[in-house]
Write an enzyme that holds these catalytic residues in place. Structure first.
Site, PDB file in Angstrom:
ATOM      1  N   ASP A  46     -18.015  46.039  14.753  1.00 11.43           N
ATOM      2  CA  ASP A  46     -16.666  45.965  14.176  1.00 11.43           C
ATOM      3  C   ASP A  46     -15.886  44.837  14.836  1.00 11.43           C
ATOM      4  O   ASP A  46     -15.548  44.910  16.013  1.00 11.43           O
ATOM      5  CB  ASP A  46     -15.922  47.286  14.401  1.00 11.43           C
ATOM      6  N   TYR A  51      -9.208  39.065  16.193  1.00  5.74           N
ATOM      7  CA  TYR A  51      -9.836  39.202  17.521  1.00  5.74           C
ATOM      8  C   TYR A  51     -10.306  37.841  18.049  1.00  5.74           C
ATOM      9  O   TYR A  51     -10.626  37.712  19.227  1.00  5.74           O
ATOM     10  CB  TYR A  51     -11.030  40.173  17.497  1.00  5.74           C
ATOM     11  N   LYS A  76     -12.105  42.072   9.339  1.00  6.90           N
ATOM     12  CA  LYS A  76     -10.827  42.485   8.741  1.00  6.90           C
ATOM     13  C   LYS A  76      -9.947  41.288   8.434  1.00  6.90           C
ATOM     14  O   LYS A  76      -9.931  40.320   9.209  1.00  6.90           O
ATOM     15  CB  LYS A  76     -10.069  43.416   9.708  1.00  6.90           C
ATOM     16  N   HIS A 116      -6.246  44.803   7.432  1.00 10.84           N
ATOM     17  CA  HIS A 116      -6.060  45.243   8.817  1.00 10.84           C
ATOM     18  C   HIS A 116      -4.839  46.143   9.030  1.00 10.84           C
ATOM     19  O   HIS A 116      -4.892  47.116   9.782  1.00 10.84           O
ATOM     20  CB  HIS A 116      -5.977  44.003   9.727  1.00 10.84           C
ATOM     21  N   LYS A 239     -15.694  50.442  22.342  1.00  7.96           N
ATOM     22  CA  LYS A 239     -15.852  49.088  22.887  1.00  7.96           C
ATOM     23  C   LYS A 239     -16.162  49.150  24.377  1.00  7.96           C
ATOM     24  O   LYS A 239     -15.605  49.973  25.113  1.00  7.96           O
ATOM     25  CB  LYS A 239     -14.566  48.292  22.641  1.00  7.96           C
ATOM     26  N   VAL A 241     -17.709  45.998  27.504  1.00  6.28           N
ATOM     27  CA  VAL A 241     -18.498  44.796  27.765  1.00  6.28           C
ATOM     28  C   VAL A 241     -19.476  45.038  28.918  1.00  6.28           C
ATOM     29  O   VAL A 241     -20.197  44.148  29.327  1.00  6.28           O
ATOM     30  CB  VAL A 241     -17.605  43.568  28.091  1.00  6.28           C
ATOM     31  N   ARG A 245     -22.318  50.888  30.234  1.00 10.10           N
ATOM     32  CA  ARG A 245     -21.441  51.703  29.373  1.00 10.10           C
ATOM     33  C   ARG A 245     -21.803  51.535  27.900  1.00 10.10           C
ATOM     34  O   ARG A 245     -21.714  52.485  27.119  1.00 10.10           O
ATOM     35  CB  ARG A 245     -19.980  51.325  29.593  1.00 10.10           C
ATOM     36  N   ASN A 249     -22.663  54.795  25.800  1.00  7.88           N
ATOM     37  CA  ASN A 249     -21.868  55.209  24.639  1.00  7.88           C
ATOM     38  C   ASN A 249     -22.691  55.432  23.373  1.00  7.88           C
ATOM     39  O   ASN A 249     -22.184  55.999  22.408  1.00  7.88           O
ATOM     40  CB  ASN A 249     -20.765  54.175  24.363  1.00  7.88           C
TER      41      ASN A 249
HETATM   42  P1  NAD Z   1     -11.889  52.401  23.111  1.00  7.54           P
HETATM   43  O1  NAD Z   1     -11.312  53.734  22.905  1.00  7.54           O
HETATM   44  O2  NAD Z   1     -13.215  52.066  22.497  1.00  7.54           O
HETATM   45  O3  NAD Z   1     -11.913  52.130  24.668  1.00  7.54           O
HETATM   46  C1  NAD Z   1     -12.494  50.973  25.209  1.00  7.54           C
HETATM   47  C2  NAD Z   1     -12.257  50.950  26.694  1.00  7.54           C
HETATM   48  O4  NAD Z   1     -12.692  52.156  27.277  1.00  7.54           O
HETATM   49  C3  NAD Z   1     -13.088  49.858  27.371  1.00  7.54           C
HETATM   50  O5  NAD Z   1     -12.367  48.656  27.417  1.00  7.54           O
HETATM   51  C4  NAD Z   1     -13.321  50.431  28.755  1.00  7.54           C
HETATM   52  O6  NAD Z   1     -12.226  50.151  29.589  1.00  7.54           O
HETATM   53  C5  NAD Z   1     -13.373  51.918  28.502  1.00  7.54           C
HETATM   54  N1  NAD Z   1     -14.727  52.460  28.351  1.00  7.54           N
HETATM   55  C6  NAD Z   1     -15.629  52.211  27.368  1.00  7.54           C
HETATM   56  N2  NAD Z   1     -16.745  52.926  27.545  1.00  7.54           N
HETATM   57  C7  NAD Z   1     -16.551  53.657  28.665  1.00  7.54           C
HETATM   58  C8  NAD Z   1     -17.345  54.602  29.348  1.00  7.54           C
HETATM   59  N3  NAD Z   1     -18.553  54.943  28.920  1.00  7.54           N
HETATM   60  N4  NAD Z   1     -16.820  55.176  30.466  1.00  7.54           N
HETATM   61  C9  NAD Z   1     -15.596  54.840  30.917  1.00  7.54           C
HETATM   62  N5  NAD Z   1     -14.790  53.970  30.306  1.00  7.54           N
HETATM   63  C10 NAD Z   1     -15.271  53.373  29.187  1.00  7.54           C
HETATM   64  O7  NAD Z   1     -10.742  51.361  22.660  1.00  7.54           O
HETATM   65  P2  NAD Z   1     -10.566  50.094  21.721  1.00  7.54           P
HETATM   66  O8  NAD Z   1     -11.344  48.944  22.174  1.00  7.54           O
HETATM   67  O9  NAD Z   1      -9.092  49.970  21.588  1.00  7.54           O
HETATM   68  O10 NAD Z   1     -11.133  50.563  20.308  1.00  7.54           O
HETATM   69  C11 NAD Z   1     -12.484  50.386  19.910  1.00  7.54           C
HETATM   70  C12 NAD Z   1     -12.579  49.419  18.767  1.00  7.54           C
HETATM   71  O11 NAD Z   1     -11.754  49.836  17.679  1.00  7.54           O
HETATM   72  C13 NAD Z   1     -12.044  48.022  19.085  1.00  7.54           C
HETATM   73  O12 NAD Z   1     -12.926  47.278  19.902  1.00  7.54           O
HETATM   74  C14 NAD Z   1     -11.880  47.476  17.693  1.00  7.54           C
HETATM   75  O13 NAD Z   1     -13.140  47.095  17.155  1.00  7.54           O
HETATM   76  C15 NAD Z   1     -11.319  48.687  16.951  1.00  7.54           C
HETATM   77  N6  NAD Z   1      -9.833  48.699  16.890  1.00  7.54           N
HETATM   78  C16 NAD Z   1      -9.248  48.531  15.666  1.00  7.54           C
HETATM   79  C17 NAD Z   1      -7.876  48.544  15.549  1.00  7.54           C
HETATM   80  C18 NAD Z   1      -7.248  48.382  14.198  1.00  7.54           C
HETATM   81  O14 NAD Z   1      -6.034  48.165  14.096  1.00  7.54           O
HETATM   82  N7  NAD Z   1      -8.015  48.467  13.134  1.00  7.54           N
HETATM   83  C19 NAD Z   1      -7.054  48.715  16.683  1.00  7.54           C
HETATM   84  C20 NAD Z   1      -7.671  48.879  17.917  1.00  7.54           C
HETATM   85  C21 NAD Z   1      -9.062  48.880  18.013  1.00  7.54           C
END
Ligand code: NAD
Length: 284
Positions: A46, A51, A76, A116, A239, A241, A245, A249
């Site tokens: 995604d 981004y 998006k 979006h 998400k 990097v 993790r 996940n």
């Molecule tokens: P998320 O809930 O996926 O959290 C990501 C964060 O959680 C990471 O940066 C890391 O700090 C932590 N994390 C990840 N795996 C972990 C693990 N196993 N243990 C501990 N900590 C961990 O948050 P996100 O990135 O905001 O959302 C995921 C995806 O959703 C985004 O990358 C994007 O693709 C999408 N998104 C879309 C919108 C939209 O408006 N459509 C908005 C926000 C995000």
């Protein structure tokens, strides 16, 4: 191939229920992150024009060595800025943005293209959806949907068009479970996709009630939350990097949350968002 379950959308196509999100991943880090994710078994990625990592994401896709038809790529439309999306040039603008995204990704189609943000204060998104109809008819977007829409905007789309969005990607995690919107989606054949499915990994993953469920199953809090999404029929796109993790996940099969676990997680709901409320929020 990943054994992650998939969901059949209202146009007959299927989407993996767990994908990999790349918001806030720098373009030059996206290649490695996406490749690591695909190697770990993710088949759904995604991204979004805003981004600014579609190029790196595309490189990750190209170098992962998995056939294109086994992957599910979402991007998006950034329907914001000063462009007049609702005016007569709106449709052409959408098609140009779509072409730019495809070129950056290095693809000739995407599996899913989303609006979006609804930006209801700017009136109709009718022209945008007309362009999306064209992309869907051409097959350059195998499916089209929306993000951050509420029932009012979904009603407006359904009145305008016979093409119902396949899904709505919205903020959703145990603090903010979106039960009402999920019920609306279910009634209208729209799948629910969760953004920030881990609550951005902040306080949520340290919640004692969640940690307790995780310990009971010998899993991590993140795995329990992702399992919660899967069992509720929601598509989740976590998400990270960090390679460990990223692998953690997607390792969410082979255990099941029971009623007691689900009610422990239900107890975490605060009704509070982490992100902005799309009904009143404008990016300009
Ligand atoms: P998320 O809930 O996926 O959290 C990501 C964060 O959680 C990471 O940066 C890391 O700090 C932590 N994390 C990840 N795996 C972990 C693990 N196993 N243990 C501990 N900590 C961990 O948050 P996100 O990135 O905001 O959302 C995921 C995806 O959703 C985004 O990358 C994007 O693709 C999408 N998104 C879309 C919108 C939209 O408006 N459509 C908005 C926000 C995000």
């Amino acid at each position: 191939m990943s054994t992650i379950p998939s969901i059949t959308l209202n146009n007959g196509t299927r989407i993996p229920q767990l994908g990999f999100g790349v918001w806030q991943v720098e373009d030059d880090a996206a290649e490695a992150a996406v490749r690591t994710a695909i190697e770990a078994g993710y088949r759904s990625i995604d991204t979004a024009a805003i981004y600014e990592n579609e190029t790196g994401t595309g490189r990750g896709i190209a170098t992962a060595g998995v056939p294109r038809e086994e992957l599910y790529i979402t991007t998006k439309l950034w329907n914001s800025g000063t462009k007049d999306w609702s005016g007569p040039q709106g449709q052409d603008a959408v098609l140009r943005e779509f072409d730019a995204s495809l070129a950056k990704l290095g693809l000739d189609y995407v599996d899913l293209y989303l609006i979006h943000w609804p930006r209801p204060m700017h009136g109709s998104f009718g022209n945008i959806w007309s362009a999306f109809e064209k992309l869907a008819a051409d097959g350059r977007a195998r499916a089209v949907g929306v993000s951050n829409f509420g029932p009012a905007q979904l009603d407006a789309l359904r009145e305008q068009s016979g093409l119902v969005p396949v899904l709505n990607q919205v903020e959703l995690h145990p603090y903010f479970p979106q039960d009402e919107l999920r019920a609306y989606h279910a009634e209208h054949g729209i799948a629910t996709e969760a953004w920030s499915p881990l609550g951005q990994g902040k306080t949520l993953l340290g919640e004692p009630a969640l940690v307790q469920v995780a310990e009971k199953h010998g899993r991590t809090p993140a795995q329990v939350v992702l399992r919660w999404h899967l069992q509720r029929g929601v598509i989740a796109i976590p998400k990270s990097v960090t390679p460990s993790r990223i692998r953690e996940n997607i390792d969410v099969l082979g255990f099941e949350l029971d009623e007691a676990d689900l009610s422990a997680l239900a107890g975490l709901a605060t009704g509070e968002r982490i992100g902005p409320d799309p009904q009143g929020f404008d990016w300009n």
